[in-house]
Design a protein around this motif. Structure first.
Motif, short mmCIF file in Angstrom:
data_model
loop_
_atom_site.label_atom_id
_atom_site.label_comp_id
_atom_site.label_asym_id
_atom_site.label_seq_id
_atom_site.Cartn_x
_atom_site.Cartn_y
_atom_site.Cartn_z
N CYS A 194 0.88 -1.15 0.00
CA CYS A 194 0.00 0.00 0.00
C CYS A 194 0.93 1.21 0.00
O CYS A 194 1.41 1.63 1.05
CB CYS A 194 -0.88 0.04 1.23
N THR B 154 3.20 0.63 3.48
CA THR B 154 2.75 -0.08 4.68
C THR B 154 2.45 -1.52 4.29
O THR B 154 2.06 -1.81 3.17
CB THR B 154 1.49 0.57 5.27
N GLU C 177 1.88 4.96 -0.23
CA GLU C 177 1.22 6.23 0.03
C GLU C 177 1.57 7.24 -1.06
O GLU C 177 2.74 7.39 -1.44
CB GLU C 177 1.64 6.79 1.40
N GLU C 178 0.57 7.94 -1.56
CA GLU C 178 0.78 8.86 -2.68
C GLU C 178 1.48 10.15 -2.25
O GLU C 178 2.09 10.82 -3.07
CB GLU C 178 -0.57 9.20 -3.33
N LYS D 56 0.51 8.47 8.46
CA LYS D 56 0.69 8.64 7.03
C LYS D 56 1.21 10.02 6.72
O LYS D 56 1.06 10.96 7.51
CB LYS D 56 -0.65 8.41 6.31
#
Length: 205
Positions: free
Chosen positions: A58, A89, A60-61, A201
Protein backbone atom coordinates in the motif's frame (compact mmCIF):
# COMPACT_ATOMS: atom_id res chain seq x y z
CA UNK A 1 -35.25 -73.99 10.55
CA UNK A 2 -33.58 -72.01 13.30
CA UNK A 3 -30.28 -73.64 12.42
CA UNK A 4 -30.57 -72.57 8.78
CA UNK A 5 -31.26 -68.96 9.77
CA UNK A 6 -28.11 -68.84 11.83
CA UNK A 7 -26.00 -69.85 8.87
CA UNK A 8 -24.16 -67.18 6.89
CA UNK A 9 -25.24 -66.89 3.25
CA UNK A 10 -22.91 -68.55 0.75
CA UNK A 11 -20.14 -66.25 -0.57
CA UNK A 12 -20.31 -63.90 2.40
CA UNK A 13 -18.06 -63.82 5.41
CA UNK A 14 -19.00 -62.39 8.74
CA UNK A 15 -16.58 -59.52 9.73
CA UNK A 16 -14.80 -60.01 13.00
CA UNK A 17 -14.57 -57.16 15.46
CA UNK A 18 -10.85 -56.84 14.69
CA UNK A 19 -11.53 -56.32 11.00
CA UNK A 20 -14.25 -53.79 11.72
CA UNK A 21 -11.87 -51.93 14.04
CA UNK A 22 -9.13 -51.91 11.40
CA UNK A 23 -11.51 -50.59 8.72
CA UNK A 24 -12.85 -47.94 11.07
CA UNK A 25 -9.33 -46.84 11.97
CA UNK A 26 -8.45 -46.63 8.28
CA UNK A 27 -11.48 -44.50 7.53
CA UNK A 28 -10.70 -42.24 10.49
CA UNK A 29 -7.08 -41.86 9.39
CA UNK A 30 -8.21 -41.03 5.86
CA UNK A 31 -10.59 -38.35 7.12
CA UNK A 32 -7.85 -36.90 9.31
CA UNK A 33 -5.50 -36.83 6.33
CA UNK A 34 -8.08 -35.03 4.20
CA UNK A 35 -8.68 -32.54 6.99
CA UNK A 36 -4.95 -31.87 7.35
CA UNK A 37 -4.55 -31.45 3.59
CA UNK A 38 -7.49 -29.04 3.51
CA UNK A 39 -6.03 -26.99 6.37
CA UNK A 40 -2.61 -26.95 4.66
CA UNK A 41 -4.15 -25.81 1.36
CA UNK A 42 -6.11 -23.10 3.16
CA UNK A 43 -2.90 -21.91 4.85
CA UNK A 44 -1.05 -21.78 1.54
CA UNK A 45 -3.86 -19.83 -0.12
CA UNK A 46 -4.02 -17.39 2.80
CA UNK A 47 -0.23 -16.87 2.69
CA UNK A 48 -0.30 -16.33 -1.09
CA UNK A 49 -3.08 -13.76 -0.77
CA UNK A 50 -1.22 -11.99 2.03
CA UNK A 51 1.98 -11.85 -0.05
CA UNK A 52 0.04 -10.59 -3.08
CA UNK A 53 -1.59 -7.93 -0.91
CA UNK A 54 1.77 -6.82 0.48
CA UNK A 55 3.29 -6.75 -3.00
CA UNK A 56 0.58 -4.59 -4.57
CA UNK A 57 -0.33 -2.57 -1.53
CA UNK A 58 0.00 0.00 0.00
CA UNK A 59 2.16 2.82 -1.31
CA UNK A 60 1.22 6.23 0.03
CA UNK A 61 0.78 8.86 -2.68
CA UNK A 62 1.85 11.83 -0.54
CA UNK A 63 5.29 10.63 0.59
CA UNK A 64 7.49 13.51 -0.53
CA UNK A 65 11.30 13.53 -0.33
CA UNK A 66 11.08 16.32 2.27
CA UNK A 67 8.69 14.33 4.47
CA UNK A 68 10.74 11.14 4.17
CA UNK A 69 14.00 12.94 4.93
CA UNK A 70 12.42 14.35 8.08
CA UNK A 71 11.18 10.90 9.09
CA UNK A 72 14.62 9.41 8.60
CA UNK A 73 16.30 12.31 10.37
CA UNK A 74 18.54 13.14 7.42
CA UNK A 75 19.46 16.40 5.73
CA UNK A 76 19.42 16.03 1.96
CA UNK A 77 22.12 18.17 0.32
CA UNK A 78 20.68 21.33 -1.20
CA UNK A 79 22.38 20.58 -4.51
CA UNK A 80 20.70 17.15 -4.79
CA UNK A 81 18.71 16.50 -7.95
CA UNK A 82 16.19 13.85 -9.05
CA UNK A 83 14.82 13.45 -5.55
CA UNK A 84 12.33 10.60 -5.14
CA UNK A 85 10.61 9.05 -2.13
CA UNK A 86 8.17 6.30 -1.25
CA UNK A 87 6.40 5.02 1.84
CA UNK A 88 4.83 1.56 1.96
CA UNK A 89 2.75 -0.08 4.68
CA UNK A 90 2.35 -3.84 5.00
CA UNK A 91 1.15 -6.50 7.43
CA UNK A 92 4.69 -6.95 8.78
CA UNK A 93 6.45 -3.58 8.76
CA UNK A 94 6.48 -0.26 6.93
CA UNK A 95 9.23 0.80 4.54
CA UNK A 96 10.55 4.26 3.73
CA UNK A 97 12.51 5.03 0.58
CA UNK A 98 14.51 8.12 -0.29
CA UNK A 99 16.90 8.64 -3.19
CA UNK A 100 18.67 11.53 -4.87
CA UNK A 101 21.65 12.32 -7.08
CA UNK A 102 24.67 14.45 -6.15
CA UNK A 103 28.27 14.80 -7.18
CA UNK A 104 30.54 12.11 -5.77
CA UNK A 105 32.31 14.72 -3.65
CA UNK A 106 28.97 15.83 -2.21
CA UNK A 107 28.01 12.20 -1.61
CA UNK A 108 31.21 11.70 0.39
CA UNK A 109 30.40 14.77 2.49
CA UNK A 110 26.90 13.42 3.11
CA UNK A 111 28.10 9.93 4.09
CA UNK A 112 31.16 10.77 6.16
CA UNK A 113 29.38 11.90 9.37
CA UNK A 114 27.00 8.90 9.26
CA UNK A 115 29.67 6.18 9.20
CA UNK A 116 31.83 5.51 12.28
CA UNK A 117 35.44 6.55 11.73
CA UNK A 118 36.68 2.98 12.24
CA UNK A 119 34.21 1.62 9.68
CA UNK A 120 33.81 2.05 5.95
CA UNK A 121 31.28 1.59 3.20
CA UNK A 122 31.44 -1.93 1.76
CA UNK A 123 31.33 -3.15 -1.83
CA UNK A 124 28.47 -5.29 -3.08
CA UNK A 125 30.07 -8.75 -3.15
CA UNK A 126 26.80 -10.66 -3.63
CA UNK A 127 24.88 -8.81 -6.35
CA UNK A 128 21.40 -9.69 -7.52
CA UNK A 129 20.85 -10.46 -11.18
CA UNK A 130 19.87 -7.54 -13.48
CA UNK A 131 16.13 -7.07 -13.51
CA UNK A 132 15.74 -8.13 -9.88
CA UNK A 133 12.87 -6.39 -8.11
CA UNK A 134 11.35 -6.50 -4.66
CA UNK A 135 7.90 -5.55 -3.41
CA UNK A 136 9.29 -2.82 -1.13
CA UNK A 137 12.17 -1.63 -3.27
CA UNK A 138 13.25 1.21 -5.49
CA UNK A 139 11.67 -0.24 -8.60
CA UNK A 140 8.51 1.41 -7.26
CA UNK A 141 10.27 4.72 -7.95
CA UNK A 142 11.26 3.68 -11.47
CA UNK A 143 14.85 2.85 -10.57
CA UNK A 144 16.93 -0.35 -10.71
CA UNK A 145 17.39 -1.99 -7.33
CA UNK A 146 20.80 -0.99 -5.88
CA UNK A 147 21.50 -4.61 -4.96
CA UNK A 148 22.04 -5.31 -8.67
CA UNK A 149 25.05 -2.98 -8.95
CA UNK A 150 28.66 -3.89 -8.23
CA UNK A 151 30.84 -1.37 -10.05
CA UNK A 152 30.88 1.93 -8.21
CA UNK A 153 28.64 0.58 -5.41
CA UNK A 154 29.20 1.20 -1.70
CA UNK A 155 26.76 0.18 1.03
CA UNK A 156 26.30 0.15 4.76
CA UNK A 157 23.57 -0.02 7.42
CA UNK A 158 23.54 2.81 9.97
CA UNK A 159 21.49 3.44 13.09
CA UNK A 160 21.10 6.30 15.53
CA UNK A 161 24.39 7.19 17.19
CA UNK A 162 26.61 4.78 15.28
CA UNK A 163 28.98 7.70 14.77
CA UNK A 164 29.47 10.40 17.40
CA UNK A 165 28.28 13.20 15.14
CA UNK A 166 25.15 15.38 15.13
CA UNK A 167 24.10 13.82 11.82
CA UNK A 168 24.35 10.27 13.16
CA UNK A 169 22.61 11.10 16.43
CA UNK A 170 19.78 12.75 14.50
CA UNK A 171 18.95 9.54 12.62
CA UNK A 172 15.37 8.59 13.32
CA UNK A 173 15.46 5.13 11.72
CA UNK A 174 17.99 2.41 11.11
CA UNK A 175 18.72 2.86 7.42
CA UNK A 176 20.42 0.89 4.70
CA UNK A 177 22.53 3.26 2.60
CA UNK A 178 23.61 2.53 -0.96
CA UNK A 179 25.90 4.94 -2.82
CA UNK A 180 26.27 4.20 -6.51
CA UNK A 181 28.69 6.18 -8.66
CA UNK A 182 26.86 5.49 -11.91
CA UNK A 183 29.23 7.70 -13.90
CA UNK A 184 32.50 9.42 -13.03
CA UNK A 185 31.80 12.22 -10.56
CA UNK A 186 28.05 11.49 -10.20
CA UNK A 187 26.55 9.35 -7.41
CA UNK A 188 23.01 8.32 -6.62
CA UNK A 189 22.23 7.82 -2.93
CA UNK A 190 19.62 5.18 -2.05
CA UNK A 191 18.17 5.12 1.49
CA UNK A 192 15.98 2.20 2.62
CA UNK A 193 14.51 2.04 6.14
CA UNK A 194 12.17 -0.47 7.74
CA UNK A 195 9.77 0.90 10.31
CA UNK A 196 8.02 -1.02 13.10
CA UNK A 197 5.00 0.50 14.75
CA UNK A 198 2.46 2.98 13.50
CA UNK A 199 3.98 6.33 12.56
CA UNK A 200 0.99 7.62 10.66
CA UNK A 201 0.69 8.64 7.03
CA UNK A 202 2.32 11.50 5.19
CA UNK A 203 0.23 14.68 5.22
CA UNK A 204 -1.97 15.50 2.28
CA UNK A 205 -0.56 18.13 -0.06
Amino acid sequence: MNGSLAQVAPGKQKWSWRRRLAVGAGVFAGLCGLGYAAMLMLGVITWQRLMEHDTKCCWEENATPEWMAGLMGLQVPQAATDRRAGFKTSSQYDVGLLTFTVTTAEADRFLQPLVPPDKKMLPNLDPRKPGYTRSDGFSHLGLPEPETFTEGMRQRSVCNGDAQTPESKALGLCTKIYAHEFQPGATRIYLWASIEGNIGKPPAP
